[in-house]
Design an enzyme around this catalytic site. Structure first.
Site, PDB file in Angstrom:
ATOM      1  N   LYS A  75       0.831  -1.202   0.000  1.00 43.77           N
ATOM      2  CA  LYS A  75       0.000   0.000   0.000  1.00 43.77           C
ATOM      3  C   LYS A  75       0.867   1.254   0.000  1.00 43.77           C
ATOM      4  O   LYS A  75       1.841   1.350   0.744  1.00 43.77           O
ATOM      5  CB  LYS A  75      -0.910   0.027   1.237  1.00 43.77           C
ATOM      6  CG  LYS A  75      -1.841  -1.168   1.371  1.00 43.77           C
ATOM      7  CD  LYS A  75      -2.996  -1.094   0.392  1.00 43.77           C
ATOM      8  CE  LYS A  75      -3.981  -2.224   0.640  1.00 43.77           C
ATOM      9  NZ  LYS A  75      -5.136  -2.171  -0.276  1.00 43.77           N
ATOM     10  N   GLU A 129       3.372 -11.195  20.972  1.00 48.32           N
ATOM     11  CA  GLU A 129       3.618 -12.415  21.733  1.00 48.32           C
ATOM     12  C   GLU A 129       3.213 -13.612  20.885  1.00 48.32           C
ATOM     13  O   GLU A 129       2.599 -13.476  19.833  1.00 48.32           O
ATOM     14  CB  GLU A 129       2.845 -12.395  23.050  1.00 48.32           C
ATOM     15  CG  GLU A 129       1.346 -12.351  22.898  1.00 48.32           C
ATOM     16  CD  GLU A 129       0.623 -12.364  24.231  1.00 48.32           C
ATOM     17  OE1 GLU A 129       1.259 -12.695  25.251  1.00 48.32           O
ATOM     18  OE2 GLU A 129      -0.573 -12.049  24.259  1.00 48.32           O
ATOM     19  N   TYR A 192       5.146  -1.804  34.633  1.00 47.21           N
ATOM     20  CA  TYR A 192       4.184  -0.709  34.848  1.00 47.21           C
ATOM     21  C   TYR A 192       3.984  -0.462  36.343  1.00 47.21           C
ATOM     22  O   TYR A 192       3.872   0.688  36.787  1.00 47.21           O
ATOM     23  CB  TYR A 192       2.839  -1.031  34.206  1.00 47.21           C
ATOM     24  CG  TYR A 192       2.895  -1.421  32.748  1.00 47.21           C
ATOM     25  CD1 TYR A 192       3.937  -0.994  31.924  1.00 47.21           C
ATOM     26  CD2 TYR A 192       1.912  -2.232  32.189  1.00 47.21           C
ATOM     27  CE1 TYR A 192       3.988  -1.368  30.589  1.00 47.21           C
ATOM     28  CE2 TYR A 192       1.956  -2.605  30.851  1.00 47.21           C
ATOM     29  CZ  TYR A 192       3.002  -2.175  30.067  1.00 47.21           C
ATOM     30  OH  TYR A 192       3.051  -2.551  28.750  1.00 47.21           O
ATOM     31  N   GLU A 242      12.839 -12.604  36.368  1.00 54.22           N
ATOM     32  CA  GLU A 242      11.963 -13.731  36.664  1.00 54.22           C
ATOM     33  C   GLU A 242      12.713 -15.027  36.364  1.00 54.22           C
ATOM     34  O   GLU A 242      13.832 -15.008  35.826  1.00 54.22           O
ATOM     35  CB  GLU A 242      10.686 -13.654  35.823  1.00 54.22           C
ATOM     36  CG  GLU A 242      10.931 -13.805  34.333  1.00 54.22           C
ATOM     37  CD  GLU A 242       9.721 -13.461  33.480  1.00 54.22           C
ATOM     38  OE1 GLU A 242       8.998 -12.525  33.860  1.00 54.22           O
ATOM     39  OE2 GLU A 242       9.531 -14.102  32.436  1.00 54.22           O
ATOM     40  N   HIS A 288       4.880 -16.099  30.970  1.00 54.14           N
ATOM     41  CA  HIS A 288       5.725 -15.823  29.822  1.00 54.14           C
ATOM     42  C   HIS A 288       6.247 -17.104  29.192  1.00 54.14           C
ATOM     43  O   HIS A 288       6.470 -18.097  29.866  1.00 54.14           O
ATOM     44  CB  HIS A 288       6.935 -14.968  30.241  1.00 54.14           C
ATOM     45  CG  HIS A 288       6.587 -13.554  30.529  1.00 54.14           C
ATOM     46  ND1 HIS A 288       7.332 -12.771  31.359  1.00 54.14           N
ATOM     47  CD2 HIS A 288       5.574 -12.760  30.097  1.00 54.14           C
ATOM     48  CE1 HIS A 288       6.807 -11.564  31.436  1.00 54.14           C
ATOM     49  NE2 HIS A 288       5.736 -11.548  30.678  1.00 54.14           N
TER      50      HIS A 288
END
Length: 534
Positions: A75, A129, A192, A242, A288
């Site tokens: 496009k 993800e 966050y 983690e 995750h």
């Protein structure tokens, strides 16, 4: 990373391979100008994704980000007053962007990332993800052959500079405030919460880097720490880690070196950290894709110890970062503060009987009689998250509580496949008789072939010697990337092996809403239950 002042002087990360593999964060054309990075957005053709990318672009433009255009396959045109081009090569030639934000679905993201690499875009931020692991293995193999582009993500919220007012990602803007704390996190949601805590405490943020929670992160903690070290606006550093991989341990080693060479008598910038997954259920992926402990990797407690030994101040909840960092900074305050979570289940473990059937189909000998405990070798094909490639994991027999205590990784290139030159080193490490070389080579090649063709993320086996003196597999635990089926409609035969009737009903039901649900036999405190879920 998003302003020239933030990124000057950073050298490529060391991966044990060529130093030029990943370039410095020095987008050309803005040195000394202090301008936000110029970037383009690459949304999916689908209407819904285009609308979402449009809304994101509007918010980022209002925030102050210098977006110079967009890419929509095939496009040409204009959108939001900015040019839209048909491909990344045309965008690079006409718009000369310093970065691209890739907003496409998981099944399209690999091609979009590869197109950006081919166009030599300096910084590529991928937010999707559920990108199949083997697609990412191929991408990192490609990245290892070049020195022009750096990948952040995938499965990352992106990068944001509250000081430079530049956002490349989908972070919730009202939470952020310009300040003095650099934050790098695997988990978007926990980042966050960390941002909100530092905003409430009045210390704010200088730069926030979403490393992402995928098995293979394009940019890791050490990369971010190098940026923070050379950023004059960053006075304190927060790491949100983690379970899974060795990124935290590698960060700890870097921090030890940083404290040794800094001229600051207090050991340089204060650093705080949190590790999610202390109470993670063994063998489960906790949200995750990368939040699992592979053979030879440390758990949450070993990561905490490594960081503590490096002089990092640990906390058990992101809400505690703000006040903690404020104290460490000596009550230094920032400027005026102000005040979507998608779960992820992408693992498929099959029964041992099914794993044995796969092995037999490959011609791999399977031991019929049970092996003697303490006389089995660990032999696995997994993912080396430090070198961003597949690897063989091998360990001699051990009766220790930790069966991986002597585990060693032998990485190999994804596209080239297993290098037979590794076999003698594996034989030596396992202390096998050299006469076993042919048999072990055959088993390893079959395992690697199974790993590649069926898109596994771990094939963990126990190797034993039969009464006839032959090598055979006596135990197997195979995990496959469910995203290969869900995102790319590949590996339907593997996906069909799953029988939800054998699983916990509540877990299956929660999975429909993207929730990882795990029962505990005894109650635990909220701080013990910190798991990344985005």
């Amino acid at each position: 990373l998003v302003r020239e002042d933030d990124i000057a002087g950073i050298s490529p990360r060391s991966t044990g391979r060529a130093e030029s593999i990943y370039p410095p964060w020095q987008p050309p054309g803005i040195r000394g100008q202090g301008l936000p990075v110029r970037y383009i957005q690459s949304p999916e053709v689908g209407h819904a994704s285009w609308a979402a990318a449009t809304q994101n672009a509007k918010q980022s433009l209002e925030y102050g980000t210098k977006i110079v255009g967009g890419v929509r396959p095939g496009k040409d045109g204009e959108h939001l007053g900015l040019p839209v081009l048909p491909n990344m090569r045309a965008a690079k030639a006409q718009l000369k962007p310093d970065a691209t934000a890739v907003y496409v679905a998981a099944h399209q993201a690999p091609a979009a990332i590869e197109e950006a690499i081919e166009a030599e875009i300096p910084l590529i931020v991928a937010v999707a993800e559920h990108i199949p692991i083997h697609d990412l293995l191929r991408i990192h193999s490609i990245l290892s052959t070049q020195s022009k582009s750096r990948l952040v993500g995938a499965n990352a919220p992106g990068i944001i500079s509250p000081i430079g007012r530049c956002r490349i990602g989908f972070q919730p803007l009202p939470t952020f405030s310009a300040g003095s704390v650099g934050i790098v996190a695997k988990s978007g949601t926990l980042s966050y919460e960390t941002v909100a805590s530092t905003t409430r405490a009045g210390v704010g943020q200088s730069l926030v880097i979403g490393m992402g929670g995928d098995v293979l992160a394009g940019t890791n903690f050490v990369d971010a720490l190098r940026v923070f070290e050379h950023d004059d606006d960053t006075k304190g550093i927060i790491i949100v880690g983690e379970i899974g991989g060795r990124a935290e341990e590698e960060a700890a080693e870097w921090i030890k070196d940083y404290k040794r060479r800094t001229s600051n008598p207090n050991g340089g910038r204060p650093i705080m950290a949190l590790i999610g997954g202390v109470q993670a259920a063994p063998g489960r992926i906790m949200g995750h894709a990368g939040a699992f402990v592979a053979p030879g990797e440390g758990d949450a407690l070993s990561k905490i110890k490594a960081l503590e030994d490096a002089g990092v101040v640990m906390t058990d909840h992101p809400a505690k970062f703000g006040d903690g960092m404020k104290k460490l900074l000596g009550s230094a305050a920032s400027r005026n503060p102000s005040l979507q979570i998608n779960g992820e289940e992408r693992s498929l473990y099959i029964k041992q009987s099914q794993a044995f059937d796969m092995l037999k189909d490959q011609g791999v000998p399977v031991a019929e009689e049970p092996a003697i405990r303490g006389e089995e070798y660990l032999l696995a094909v997994s993912i080396d998250r430090s070198n961003l490639c597949p690897c063989i994991v091998a360990s001699r027999p051990t009766t220790a509580d930790d069966p991986y205590i002597e585990a060693r990784r032998f990485p190999f290139d994804y596209r080239a496949g297993l290098d037979d030159n590794l076999i003698p080193s594996i034989i030596e490490h396992l202390k096998l008789d050299p006469s076993s070389t042919k048999a072990l080579t055959r088993i390893l090649h079959h395992l690697v072939n199974l790993f590649m063709t069926k898109e596994a993320f771990v094939l963990e086996t126990r190797l034993s010697t039969t009464s006839n003196g032959d090598l055979a597999i006596s135990n197997a635990r195979f995990g496959f990337d469910d995203a290969a089926f869900r995102s790319a409609q590949r590996q339907a035969d593997v996906h069909a092996l799953r029988n939800v009737q054998d699983e916990v009903a509540e877990e299956v039901e929660a999975e429909k809403d993207g929730i990882v649900y795990i029962k505990y036999s005894t109650p635990i405190s909220p701080s013990q239950a910190i798991f990344p879920t985005d």
